[in-house]
Design a protein around this motif. Structure first.
Motif, PDB file in Angstrom:
ATOM      1  N   ALA A   1       0.805  -1.219   0.000  1.00 53.30           N
ATOM      2  CA  ALA A   1       0.000   0.000   0.000  1.00 53.30           C
ATOM      3  C   ALA A   1       0.838   1.269   0.000  1.00 53.30           C
ATOM      4  O   ALA A   1       0.414   2.307  -0.502  1.00 53.30           O
ATOM      5  N   ASP A   2       2.034   1.237   0.571  1.00 53.88           N
ATOM      6  CA  ASP A   2       2.821   2.460   0.744  1.00 53.88           C
ATOM      7  C   ASP A   2       3.903   2.630  -0.310  1.00 53.88           C
ATOM      8  O   ASP A   2       4.824   3.444  -0.133  1.00 53.88           O
ATOM      9  N   ILE A   3       3.827   1.891  -1.383  1.00 57.34           N
ATOM     10  CA  ILE A   3       4.861   1.967  -2.410  1.00 57.34           C
ATOM     11  C   ILE A   3       4.496   3.037  -3.434  1.00 57.34           C
ATOM     12  O   ILE A   3       3.358   3.114  -3.901  1.00 57.34           O
ATOM     13  N   ASP A   4       5.455   3.845  -3.780  1.00 55.78           N
ATOM     14  CA  ASP A   4       5.279   4.842  -4.840  1.00 55.78           C
ATOM     15  C   ASP A   4       5.377   4.134  -6.186  1.00 55.78           C
ATOM     16  O   ASP A   4       6.444   3.598  -6.536  1.00 55.78           O
ATOM     17  N   PRO A   5       4.280   4.074  -6.949  1.00 49.32           N
ATOM     18  CA  PRO A   5       4.342   3.388  -8.245  1.00 49.32           C
ATOM     19  C   PRO A   5       5.393   3.971  -9.181  1.00 49.32           C
ATOM     20  O   PRO A   5       5.829   3.290 -10.116  1.00 49.32           O
ATOM     21  N   GLY A   6       5.818   5.215  -8.911  1.00 48.70           N
ATOM     22  CA  GLY A   6       6.841   5.804  -9.764  1.00 48.70           C
ATOM     23  C   GLY A   6       8.170   5.094  -9.689  1.00 48.70           C
ATOM     24  O   GLY A   6       9.035   5.281 -10.557  1.00 48.70           O
ATOM     25  N   LEU A   7       8.365   4.279  -8.668  1.00 57.47           N
ATOM     26  CA  LEU A   7       9.623   3.547  -8.516  1.00 57.47           C
ATOM     27  C   LEU A   7       9.622   2.215  -9.262  1.00 57.47           C
ATOM     28  O   LEU A   7      10.662   1.554  -9.355  1.00 57.47           O
ATOM     29  N   ILE A   8       8.472   1.824  -9.775  1.00 57.97           N
ATOM     30  CA  ILE A   8       8.356   0.491 -10.375  1.00 57.97           C
ATOM     31  C   ILE A   8       8.883   0.493 -11.803  1.00 57.97           C
ATOM     32  O   ILE A   8       8.596   1.411 -12.592  1.00 57.97           O
ATOM     33  N   LEU A   9       9.649  -0.516 -12.130  1.00 57.98           N
ATOM     34  CA  LEU A   9      10.195  -0.679 -13.473  1.00 57.98           C
ATOM     35  C   LEU A   9       9.451  -1.802 -14.192  1.00 57.98           C
ATOM     36  O   LEU A   9       9.194  -2.857 -13.611  1.00 57.98           O
ATOM     37  N   ARG A  10       9.130  -1.541 -15.461  1.00 56.57           N
ATOM     38  CA  ARG A  10       8.567  -2.603 -16.280  1.00 56.57           C
ATOM     39  C   ARG A  10       9.684  -3.305 -17.033  1.00 56.57           C
ATOM     40  O   ARG A  10      10.721  -2.715 -17.311  1.00 56.57           O
ATOM     41  N   PRO A  11       9.457  -4.580 -17.411  1.00 50.76           N
ATOM     42  CA  PRO A  11      10.442  -5.260 -18.253  1.00 50.76           C
ATOM     43  C   PRO A  11      10.607  -4.525 -19.581  1.00 50.76           C
ATOM     44  O   PRO A  11       9.643  -3.996 -20.139  1.00 50.76           O
ATOM     45  N   SER A  12      11.821  -4.499 -20.058  1.00 44.94           N
ATOM     46  CA  SER A  12      12.058  -3.908 -21.373  1.00 44.94           C
ATOM     47  C   SER A  12      11.533  -4.838 -22.456  1.00 44.94           C
ATOM     48  O   SER A  12      11.260  -6.019 -22.213  1.00 44.94           O
ATOM     49  N   GLU A  13      11.411  -4.296 -23.654  1.00 37.88           N
ATOM     50  CA  GLU A  13      10.969  -5.134 -24.767  1.00 37.88           C
ATOM     51  C   GLU A  13      11.967  -6.260 -25.020  1.00 37.88           C
ATOM     52  O   GLU A  13      11.578  -7.376 -25.381  1.00 37.88           O
ATOM     53  N   ASP A  14      13.244  -5.999 -24.843  1.00 35.47           N
ATOM     54  CA  ASP A  14      14.235  -7.057 -25.030  1.00 35.47           C
ATOM     55  C   ASP A  14      14.061  -8.152 -23.983  1.00 35.47           C
ATOM     56  O   ASP A  14      14.177  -9.347 -24.293  1.00 35.47           O
ATOM     57  N   GLU A  15      13.763  -7.761 -22.734  1.00 32.17           N
ATOM     58  CA  GLU A  15      13.549  -8.757 -21.687  1.00 32.17           C
ATOM     59  C   GLU A  15      12.309  -9.593 -21.984  1.00 32.17           C
ATOM     60  O   GLU A  15      12.301 -10.809 -21.785  1.00 32.17           O
ATOM     61  N   ARG A  16      11.268  -8.940 -22.453  1.00 34.58           N
ATOM     62  CA  ARG A  16      10.063  -9.696 -22.796  1.00 34.58           C
ATOM     63  C   ARG A  16      10.328 -10.656 -23.961  1.00 34.58           C
ATOM     64  O   ARG A  16       9.883 -11.805 -23.955  1.00 34.58           O
ATOM     65  N   ALA A  17      11.035 -10.175 -24.969  1.00 36.13           N
ATOM     66  CA  ALA A  17      11.304 -11.009 -26.136  1.00 36.13           C
ATOM     67  C   ALA A  17      12.181 -12.200 -25.785  1.00 36.13           C
ATOM     68  O   ALA A  17      12.087 -13.263 -26.420  1.00 36.13           O
ATOM     69  N   ALA A  18      13.034 -12.039 -24.764  1.00 38.19           N
ATOM     70  CA  ALA A  18      13.920 -13.129 -24.358  1.00 38.19           C
ATOM     71  C   ALA A  18      13.250 -14.102 -23.404  1.00 38.19           C
ATOM     72  O   ALA A  18      13.808 -15.166 -23.109  1.00 38.19           O
ATOM     73  N   ALA A  19      12.040 -13.782 -22.908  1.00 38.55           N
ATOM     74  CA  ALA A  19      11.351 -14.651 -21.957  1.00 38.55           C
ATOM     75  C   ALA A  19      10.936 -15.953 -22.644  1.00 38.55           C
ATOM     76  O   ALA A  19      10.609 -15.958 -23.835  1.00 38.55           O
ATOM     77  N   PRO A  20      10.936 -17.062 -21.930  1.00 41.48           N
ATOM     78  CA  PRO A  20      10.605 -18.349 -22.568  1.00 41.48           C
ATOM     79  C   PRO A  20       9.139 -18.497 -22.951  1.00 41.48           C
ATOM     80  O   PRO A  20       8.808 -19.325 -23.783  1.00 41.48           O
ATOM     81  N   LEU A  21       8.252 -17.697 -22.329  1.00 42.18           N
ATOM     82  CA  LEU A  21       6.826 -17.857 -22.555  1.00 42.18           C
ATOM     83  C   LEU A  21       6.223 -16.613 -23.188  1.00 42.18           C
ATOM     84  O   LEU A  21       6.648 -15.490 -22.895  1.00 42.18           O
ATOM     85  N   GLY A  22       5.239 -16.796 -24.047  1.00 43.18           N
ATOM     86  CA  GLY A  22       4.475 -15.699 -24.626  1.00 43.18           C
ATOM     87  C   GLY A  22       3.001 -15.853 -24.289  1.00 43.18           C
ATOM     88  O   GLY A  22       2.569 -16.874 -23.744  1.00 43.18           O
ATOM     89  N   LEU A  23       2.216 -14.834 -24.635  1.00 47.85           N
ATOM     90  CA  LEU A  23       0.809 -14.795 -24.243  1.00 47.85           C
ATOM     91  C   LEU A  23      -0.060 -14.364 -25.405  1.00 47.85           C
ATOM     92  O   LEU A  23       0.266 -13.411 -26.118  1.00 47.85           O
ATOM     93  N   SER A  24      -1.184 -15.065 -25.601  1.00 47.07           N
ATOM     94  CA  SER A  24      -2.186 -14.689 -26.591  1.00 47.07           C
ATOM     95  C   SER A  24      -3.522 -14.567 -25.887  1.00 47.07           C
ATOM     96  O   SER A  24      -3.803 -15.301 -24.942  1.00 47.07           O
ATOM     97  N   ARG A  25      -4.367 -13.676 -26.377  1.00 42.61           N
ATOM     98  CA  ARG A  25      -5.589 -13.360 -25.639  1.00 42.61           C
ATOM     99  C   ARG A  25      -6.798 -13.259 -26.546  1.00 42.61           C
ATOM    100  O   ARG A  25      -6.742 -12.734 -27.642  1.00 42.61           O
ATOM    101  N   GLY A  26      -7.922 -13.797 -26.041  1.00 44.43           N
ATOM    102  CA  GLY A  26      -9.227 -13.584 -26.637  1.00 44.43           C
ATOM    103  C   GLY A  26     -10.151 -12.989 -25.599  1.00 44.43           C
ATOM    104  O   GLY A  26      -9.718 -12.615 -24.502  1.00 44.43           O
ATOM    105  N   ALA A  27     -11.426 -12.923 -25.914  1.00 46.52           N
ATOM    106  CA  ALA A  27     -12.361 -12.282 -24.992  1.00 46.52           C
ATOM    107  C   ALA A  27     -12.493 -13.051 -23.685  1.00 46.52           C
ATOM    108  O   ALA A  27     -12.525 -12.461 -22.603  1.00 46.52           O
TER     109      ALA A  27
END
Length: 707
Positions: free
Chosen positions: A625-651
């Protein structure tokens, strides 16, 4: 034949019923003055099903070619038309019957109300025949025949464009007719003099005794005069019941020793007499025969497995029935029908089932039990004792799939609905029907979770391992982690472990990220975009831009969910042609940017005024609750592309797939649409629906389906 002449050949399957066939042929041809709704009724065993079967032979264009139509009474032959829709309800729920009808007419309706509306709007004639309504439902005690009448047949009968023919027990026939306008419905009661066919019963008995049609050669079957006289006596004694004729003939032919065809005392006038007289003629106690057949009279579905028969009969009788059953097939033979389940060998079947020859026999035996509920209680206890070490994966398929039906009639089902093993291994159609027959207020928390999840189980018809995955995450969602843990102990390799669930409404976007720490590795977190008034959430407004990773993307409310969440365009490689989004739930899920850059300033300002952020540890059920979201880092596109799993979505589904092989390793389905989803590089799936958000740690190599 009643109402006919010798100039015409009888219907080869029915051998009579001329008056009824004439009425049905007039209905099929929409003759002037004939009601558009016809209901065939009568006592159980009166020949309702046989009549409709014979009539449908005349309505099916290919089958008509095999019948001697030119030799038959023209008034009994309907005009040649396309075959009517025949949604047979045997073992089905009312809803399933309606959707069979929708499939027949290739309707696009998405609801039951839509089915009736589309039927009313069809240009083609809508002719529907519903036989065997009394056999509807996977669980006898759930009252499905009445539901079929009220939820399907009554609306069909009230639809002016529909011509309906239904076969119903008398009380339901009266109920259906009572709700229709005068002149709309005709009731054909086969026990009434107008429709009864006594001469047809005599012909039926005489034919059944004839060696030319399979009867054994006996003094009273090979002698034409004796055969005709005995057939006439059997038909006369049977009144209006073809079933009584059948039972009388079978009893005589199976045990002819000592039978005197001139002594009519041994010819039954009812189903009950057929049971008792057969036992007495064989020197047995009629009550012994009834107790032998009691498990079959209380049985669900297709009948009792032969190895369980003696155990269950002993339980119902409260005495050892094994000797009676071991030598009792001659006694029970006229009343039972074996069924070989060779098609089910892979599911532990391939064994013989026994069921009663006709439901009327079961009704007669149940009526003679002192207390049906008590008998069902003893039978249910015997079934539970037959589960090896209470391991439902090793239970006989009948025990596994139908113990709920027996405990429902015994009034004990709520006490049974605490075992995740039963939830996972039991046939979901039968178990769902039984659970839905119990008032929700009488169900415990795990049973309510099962009831909520059951539509997914029956919709997908997945095997036990996938049902386990569906239930595991549902238990976590409902705050029952101990039941989710119990599912993991059932021996399945589930595709994931559900880490936590947050019951917060209105989640519009999610993203997986990390929170740097002064020392040690960063803490993986999930950030949820929620309505501004969500307890514990931090308003977006006034926090400024939030750096979200090495790509230099910026993030307001939209950008929290603004990545493609699936490894970008790679997610399209997992496309299944289902019309879903090509990504996992980044920008599209949130309704924000395209995931490639900064959110539109006007959209960002608007969202900031109405949205807030919740931050949650991704691996533990621990809000931050007390965490500043401004400190949060998202994975880079390179990190996502190197991940072993991908995701597909429907409704209403998500698929996690292995980038190296392209194979789906987990598929998540939902009974409510997904509003957002993201997959962290280390394989944690964060998803949101209208119920809230949850995180699932995906196993890297276990393809399955669940929710």
């Amino acid at each position: 034949m009643s109402g006919s002449t010798e100039d015409y050949a009888p219907h080869p399957h029915i051998g009579g019923r001329t008056a009824a066939l004439r009425a049905l042929a007039a209905w099929r041809g929409a003759a002037p003055g004939v009601p558009r709704v016809v209901v065939v009724t009568g006592d159980s065993g009166s020949g309702r099903s046989r009549l409709l079967t014979g009539f449908l032979m005349l309505c099916e264009p290919e089958f008509r070619k095999q019948l001697p139509l030119d030799a038959m009474d023209p008034s009994t032959v309907p005009p040649e038309l396309p075959a009517p829709a025949v949604p047979a309800p045997d073992g089905l729920t009312a809803a399933q019957v309606l959707w069979l009808l929708a499939d027949h007419y290739e309707l696009d309706a998405m609801s039951t109300r839509g089915v009736f509306a589309e039927l009313a709007a069809l240009d083609e004639p809508v002719t529907v025949v519903v036989p065997d309504a009394d056999r509807a439902g996977p669980v006898r005690a759930a009252g499905e025949p009445a539901r079929l009448v009220r939820e399907v047949l009554a609306p069909l009968a009230a639809t002016g464009a529909v011509r309906l023919l239904a076969e119903l027990p008398r009380p339901l026939a009266v109920e259906l007719a009572g709700g229709l306008a005068p002149g709309t419905v005709q009731i054909i009661d086969l026990d009434e003099p107008e429709w009864a066919d006594p001469q047809g019963l005599v012909l039926h008995a005489q034919a059944a005794l004839n060696p030319e049609f399979g009867a054994p050669e006996l003094p009273f079957t090979v002698d034409p005069a004796a055969r005709l006289a005995l057939g006439a006596a059997i038909g006369r004694r049977a009144g209006t019941s073809p079933l009584v004729v059948q039972l009388a003939v079978q009893g005589v032919l199976m045990a002819p020793e000592g039978f005197d065809p001139a002594d009519e005392r041994w010819l039954p006038t009812s189903v009950g007499e057929a049971l008792d007289l057969h036992a007495e003629r064989l020197g047995a106690d009629p009550q012994t025969l009834r107790l032998m057949l009691a498990p079959l009279a209380l049985a669900e579905s297709e009948g009792i497995p032969v190895p369980l028969w003696a155990r269950l009969a002993s339980a119902v009788a409260e005495q050892d029935m094994s000797q009676a059953i071991a030598g009792g097939m001659l006694l029970a033979g006229p009343f039972v029908q074996p069924e070989d389940q060779r098609a089910e060998k892979e599911q532990g079947g391939g064994r013989m089932l026994l069921r009663l020859l006709h439901p009327a026999i079961g009704a007669e035996i149940r009526a003679g039990l002192p207390n049906v509920r008590a008998a069902q209680t003893r039978l249910a206890m015997a079934l539970l004792e037959a589960v090896p070490e209470q391991d439902w994966s090793r239970a006989d398929p009948y025990v596994r799939d139908h113990v709920a039906g027996h405990t429902l009639e015994a009034g004990l089902l709520p006490q049974l609905l605490t075992d995740p093993g039963l939830f996972v291994h039991a046939d979901p159609v039968s178990l769902r029907a039984a659970v839905e027959a119990v008032p929700v207020t009488a169900l415990g928390a795990p049973a309510r979770t099962y009831l909520r999840t059951a539509p997914l189980l029956t919709r997908t018809q997945v095997p036990a391992a996938l049902r386990a995955a569906l239930l595991e995450t549902a238990f976590v969602e409902d705050g029952l982690p101990e039941y989710a843990d119990a599912v993991h102990r059932l021996g399945f390799e589930l595709p994931w472990r559900t880490l936590w669930s947050l019951p917060v409404a209105g989640v519009s976007a999610v993203t997986a990220g990390s929170l740097p720490r002064p020392e040690g590795p960063a803490t993986p977190v999930a950030v949820l975009v929620v309505p501004a008034d969500t307890p514990g959430a931090r308003p977006v407004g006034g926090m400024g831009k939030i750096e979200m990773g090495a790509t230099g993307e910026t993030n307001g409310a939209d950008a929290v969910g603004g990545s493609d969440g699936a490894g970008g365009a790679d997610a399209a490689g997992g496309s299944d042609g289902a019309g879903g989004a090509d990504g996992a739930g980044g920008a599209d899920a949130a309704g924000g940017s395209d995931g490639a850059g900064e959110a539109d300033e006007s959209d960002e300002t608007t969202d900031r005024g109405r949205s807030a952020l919740l931050v949650h540890e991704i691996l533990r059920p621990h809000p931050l609750a007390d965490i500043d979201p401004g400190l949060i880092l998202r994975p880079s596109e390179d990190e996502r592309a190197a991940a072993p799993l991908g995701l597909s979505r429907g409704a209403d589904y998500l698929r996690v797939w292995d980038r190296a092989s392209g194979e789906v390793v987990a598929a998540l389905i939902s009974d409510t649409p997904f509003t957002a989803a993201d997959l962290s590089p280390d394989g944690v799936l964060v998803v949101a629906t209208e119920r809230g958000a949850k995180a699932l740690h995906i196993r890297p190599a276990a393809a399955t389906i669940a929710s």
